[in-house]
Scaffold this motif. Sequence first.
Motif, PDB file in Angstrom:
ATOM      1  N   UNK A 259       0.386 -25.629 -15.760  1.00  0.00           N
ATOM      2  CA  UNK A 259       0.978 -24.293 -15.748  1.00  0.00           C
ATOM      3  C   UNK A 259       2.122 -24.249 -16.755  1.00  0.00           C
ATOM      4  N   UNK A 260       2.128 -23.212 -17.560  1.00  0.00           N
ATOM      5  CA  UNK A 260       3.166 -22.999 -18.571  1.00  0.00           C
ATOM      6  C   UNK A 260       3.765 -21.609 -18.358  1.00  0.00           C
ATOM      7  N   UNK A 261       5.051 -21.473 -18.594  1.00  0.00           N
ATOM      8  CA  UNK A 261       5.707 -20.173 -18.476  1.00  0.00           C
ATOM      9  C   UNK A 261       6.642 -19.977 -19.659  1.00  0.00           C
ATOM     10  N   UNK A 262       6.973 -18.739 -19.930  1.00  0.00           N
ATOM     11  CA  UNK A 262       7.954 -18.477 -20.968  1.00  0.00           C
ATOM     12  C   UNK A 262       9.264 -19.172 -20.617  1.00  0.00           C
ATOM     13  N   UNK A 263       9.897 -19.691 -21.632  1.00  0.00           N
ATOM     14  CA  UNK A 263      11.089 -20.520 -21.423  1.00  0.00           C
ATOM     15  C   UNK A 263      12.160 -19.826 -20.592  1.00  0.00           C
ATOM     16  N   UNK A 264      12.330 -18.510 -20.810  1.00  0.00           N
ATOM     17  CA  UNK A 264      13.395 -17.808 -20.100  1.00  0.00           C
ATOM     18  C   UNK A 264      13.103 -17.629 -18.612  1.00  0.00           C
ATOM     19  N   UNK A 265      11.848 -17.848 -18.200  1.00  0.00           N
ATOM     20  CA  UNK A 265      11.505 -17.710 -16.785  1.00  0.00           C
ATOM     21  C   UNK A 265      11.759 -18.981 -15.986  1.00  0.00           C
ATOM     22  N   UNK A 266      11.873 -20.116 -16.664  1.00  0.00           N
ATOM     23  CA  UNK A 266      11.973 -21.395 -15.963  1.00  0.00           C
ATOM     24  C   UNK A 266      13.158 -21.419 -15.010  1.00  0.00           C
ATOM     25  N   UNK A 267      14.270 -20.856 -15.419  1.00  0.00           N
ATOM     26  CA  UNK A 267      15.478 -20.884 -14.585  1.00  0.00           C
ATOM     27  C   UNK A 267      15.305 -20.121 -13.272  1.00  0.00           C
ATOM     28  N   UNK A 268      14.284 -19.270 -13.187  1.00  0.00           N
ATOM     29  CA  UNK A 268      14.063 -18.469 -11.982  1.00  0.00           C
ATOM     30  C   UNK A 268      12.976 -19.060 -11.080  1.00  0.00           C
ATOM     31  N   UNK A 269      12.497 -20.258 -11.410  1.00  0.00           N
ATOM     32  CA  UNK A 269      11.469 -20.917 -10.611  1.00  0.00           C
ATOM     33  C   UNK A 269      12.119 -21.947  -9.686  1.00  0.00           C
TER      34      UNK A 269
END
Length: 497
Positions: A259-269
């Motif tokens: 699973x990959x996400x946009x970098x700016x979303x990582x902090x909200x996981x």
Amino acid sequence: MSMKFEEERKSKSLIHKMFSAKERNRKSVKYTSVYSGFEQEVESLTSPGSEMATTQNVKNFKTFVATWNVGGRPPESGLNLDNFLQSENPSDIYILGFQEIVPLNAGNVLVLEDNEPAARWLALINQSLNGQKNLQFLRKATSLIGPKVNGTKSPKLTNTASGSLFFQKYSLKAVSKQFRTESKKRLKTCNCIYELEKRYNRDSCFRCQPGNISEDDMSSEEDDGPNGLVLPEVTNYSGHTQKYSLIVSKQMVGIYLTIWVKRELVQHISHMKTCLISRGIMGLGNKGCISVSMLLYSTSFCFICSHLASGEKEGDELRRNLDVIEILKNTHFQRRCKVPNSRVPERILEHDRIIWLGDLNYRIALSHTETLKLLKKRDWDALLSKDQLKIERELGRVFKGWREGLIKFAPTYKYSYNSDTYLGETDISPSKRRTPAWCDRILWKGDGIHQLSYERKDSSNYQFSDHRPVCATFYMEVSVACSMNFLKIGSEERHFS
């Protein structure tokens, strides 16, 4: 004195309005589309007993989901995944599931699974999502690593004749770590914000402290041990230049989920957990599933990548049904959230948004001859009426309440290798012949999931497998609690408490 009295009067007036009977059982929800550029406020009823209006943002994130049984064959060095991943129309989140990423032989099932193909796929996915420039830097950085680390051969990057970048023998853990922008330990932690209590006392909103998380909760198979070594330069580079970050890289024999996400979303996981269920021969894992649970903002997600029982004999569909039942029954995500009365799910069906993808192996309940006749006519409706998964769902025996997009593409199995011809259209013995079927599927459950597309991918580059990949795109609604409002209320209460 008069000014202070006026401030207190205004504060009390605000609190009075918030707790007024008129607004007591209502909440305002703001829907924000990150694509259409508009905001729309709507009001909806809360559950009985709610004592104040709470404001939430609902953001839509484009999500790409793909499943591919690659037939135990590693990707070729020159394979370009731009078309497969729809790079020209990028998504915010990528969920990619593979089956038979390695041959399902005794060595991989009983002894030690081969991680090399998974790492090759990671390198190709990263190349497509983040670009070649990123890989050029990784080559330079990893060349600084010594030949051995604590007696273990470390990862090396080499160029192939086509210029593509691949790793030699190495640890998948170390390779995965190079594509992360955040440690997996951080993704597993609890970062909940307390819901306002009925009386909204001043201590009702804070983040869980690191001390609330035990050593066991923090353990990670990808972050521990000597093979977890990664240069700081690689980590820092990834954090500042990668568009997408790897958050999940998990293999169980032939099943692989990334699973990959946009970098700016990582902090909200947060609250990210995995669970493996082994099925198949003696429950050794040649069949089964990898499940991932996580929170994105305050919305819970579960992604299940599975490979179910094979076979096209009458009754084999019941074994597949049993696999699904056992997966739902036995999948359990360890609770790490320490917030009292929190809604962090521990079972698959407790999540807000659920995606199930994989080689589900359901076949078409027709003879090989009848299937080929309808196939040549491209009569998908007639074929689908005999699709085992459709039949079993309508009978309520499996995936009750789940949804699937309309199938408007040819069966994805079983092709002759390196060909666009189904195995069985040529002269082969009946024992080796397989009836074409829609084995590869993507289903979902939960509100706030809006499917945009459902298709199979066709390219001469994908003919090395006897399956064709299936992809779907969705808009996923994600609730974002407005914690600043909670903090503001607590602050105002302190003024006059």
